[in-house]
Structures are given as structure tokens and as C-alpha cells.
Design an enzyme around this catalytic site. Structure first.
Site, PDB file in Angstrom:
ATOM      1  CB  CYS A   1      -1.099   0.115   1.239  1.00 38.01           C
ATOM      2  SG  CYS A   1      -0.256  -0.151   2.919  1.00 38.01           S
TER       3      CYS A   1
ATOM      4  CB  CYS B   1      -3.626   1.608   7.050  1.00 42.10           C
ATOM      5  SG  CYS B   1      -3.440   3.055   8.253  1.00 42.10           S
ATOM      6  NE  ARG B   2      -4.259   1.606   1.946  1.00 44.05           N
ATOM      7  CZ  ARG B   2      -4.233   2.324   0.834  1.00 44.05           C
ATOM      8  NH1 ARG B   2      -4.898   2.305  -0.243  1.00 44.05           N
ATOM      9  NH2 ARG B   2      -3.307   3.212   0.610  1.00 44.05           N
ATOM     10  CB  SER B   3       0.365  -3.400   2.797  1.00 41.22           C
ATOM     11  OG  SER B   3       1.349  -2.498   3.249  1.00 41.22           O
TER      12      SER B   3
ATOM     13  CG  ASN C   1       4.382  -1.891   4.984  1.00 45.45           C
ATOM     14  OD1 ASN C   1       5.597  -1.793   5.408  1.00 45.45           O
ATOM     15  ND2 ASN C   1       3.624  -2.471   5.080  1.00 45.45           N
TER      16      ASN C   1
ATOM     17  CG  ASP D   1      -5.361   6.271   2.315  1.00 44.93           C
ATOM     18  OD1 ASP D   1      -5.205   5.765   3.535  1.00 44.93           O
ATOM     19  OD2 ASP D   1      -4.374   7.012   1.576  1.00 44.93           O
TER      20      ASP D   1
HETATM   21  P1  4NP Z   1      -1.600   2.884   4.200  1.00 42.81           P
HETATM   22  O1  4NP Z   1      -2.297   4.264   4.633  1.00 42.81           O
HETATM   23  O2  4NP Z   1      -1.074   3.164   2.898  1.00 42.81           O
HETATM   24  O3  4NP Z   1      -2.600   1.881   4.211  1.00 42.81           O
HETATM   25  O4  4NP Z   1      -0.547   2.519   4.865  1.00 42.81           O
HETATM   26  C1  4NP Z   1      -1.589   5.390   4.780  1.00 42.81           C
HETATM   27  C2  4NP Z   1      -0.802   5.721   5.718  1.00 42.81           C
HETATM   28  C3  4NP Z   1      -0.258   6.803   5.712  1.00 42.81           C
HETATM   29  C4  4NP Z   1      -0.370   7.905   4.599  1.00 42.81           C
HETATM   30  C5  4NP Z   1      -1.406   7.621   3.570  1.00 42.81           C
HETATM   31  C6  4NP Z   1      -2.009   6.203   3.527  1.00 42.81           C
HETATM   32  N1  4NP Z   1       0.232   9.244   4.615  1.00 42.81           N
HETATM   33  O5  4NP Z   1      -0.125  10.185   4.054  1.00 42.81           O
HETATM   34  O6  4NP Z   1       1.118   9.129   5.588  1.00 42.81           O
END
Ligand code: 4NP
Length: 156
Positions: free
Chosen positions: A9, A14-16, A12, A126
Site C-alpha cells: 500500500c 494500514c492496509r498492507s 505500509n 486508503d
Molecule cells: P496505508 O495508509 O497506505 O494503508 O498504510 C496510509 C498511511 C499513511 C499515509 C497515507 C496512507 N500518509 O499520507 O502518511
């Protein structure tokens, strides 16, 4: 030989990491843990070294998943080492394809929601800037799609 699976994702955190935990729980339940190496990584290195987002951890914990991964960015080596590289959203998919250096790298890249039982979503959205529902949706989509992804690998 073990099948190597990398969930990807943006951050790294939340989703992955959730995809990694949900898939690990699934293969554990079905007795296939020894057949897989599972990891996750981020398109960005913004959160490198950090554990999963607290909110994501709490939602996952309620369903019995322990998010243990520490954020790291995707590397060039990942494209050689992993057999399956699974993107969470359309931007991740595009970024991964841009980084692939060989035709065989491209063949390893898939979109998580392509494995949904019903095509209700074209990406795992996201959840970072949203509320509780976003985190629950991530887990709902992952619990469904990882099952079909496992069947897909087993049919190969
Ligand atoms: P992820 O979520 O891609 O599922 O880990 C996010 C975590 C952090 C950010 C964006 C999405 N960020 O903008 O810092």
C-alpha cells in the site's frame, strides 16, 4: 518451494500490514503456513520503521488479528524475490508497474480487489484520513479477497 507474497500500500501502516495479518491468519487456519513467506511494504518510505497505525491495529485486534509488521518501503529486490506482489489501490498498482524492470516482474503484480467475490470495489480505499468505517471496510475487503487469492494461487 515456498510461495512468496508481498502486500503493498502507500504507507505500509494500514492496509498492507492488515492484508499480511489477514492472509497469515487464513493460511494458518487452513494449515498452509509452511508453504508461504508473507510480507508487506509501502510505495513510500514515509513511515519506515514504524509499527502499524494505532487505529488500524485496534480495528484488526477486534477481529483477532495482531498487526506485527514494521513499515518498510518496496525495494528493487522485492520484484525479483517475491512471486506475488499485491497492490491495495490503483495508484499503488500504477507505481508498482512503473518500477517493474522486467516483463516477469509485471506478471507478478496484481490488484487486491480483483480477488473480491463480488466486484463491489475497484480498490481497497486508503483509510488514513477517514473514520472508523474506513478501517472496517479495509478488513471486510481483505477478509473476502484474501480467500479468493489463496484459491487462485493454489490453482496455479
Ligand atoms: P496505508 O495508509 O497506505 O494503508 O498504510 C496510509 C498511511 C499513511 C499515509 C497515507 C496512507 N500518509 O499520507 O502518511
Amino acid at each position: 518451494m515456498k510461495q512468496k507474497v508481498l502486500f503493498v500500500c502507500l504507507g505500509n501502516i494500514c492496509r498492507s500490514p492488515s492484508a499480511e495479518a489477514v492472509f497469515n491468519a487464513l493460511i494458518e487456519k487452513e494449515g498452509f503456513s509452511e508453504k508461504f513467506d508473507v510480507d508487506s511494504a509501502g510505495i513510500s518510505g514515509w513511515h519506515q520503521g514504524e509499527p502499524a497505525d494505532r487505529r488500524m491495529q485496534q480495528h484488526a485486534q477486534k477481529r483477532g488479528y495482531n498487526l506485527t509488521s514494521i513499515s518498510r518501503p518496496v525495494t528493487a529486490k522485492d520484484f525479483d524475490e517475491f512471486d506475488y506482489i499485491i497492490a491495495m489501490d490503483q495508484a499503488n498498482l500504477r507505481d508498482l508497474k512503473d518500477r517493474a524492470r522486467k516483463p516477469e516482474h509485471l506478471k507478478k503484480i496484481f490488484l487486491m480487489t480483483d480477488f473480491l467475490t463480488n466486484p463491489t470495489h475497484s480498490e481497497v480505499p486508503d483509510p488514513y484520513y477517514g473514520g472508523n468505517q474506513g478501517f472496517e471496510l479495509v478488513l471486510d475487503l481483505l477478509e473476502d479477497s484474501t480467500q479468493n487469492f489463496l484459491r487462485f494461487i493454489q490453482q496455479k
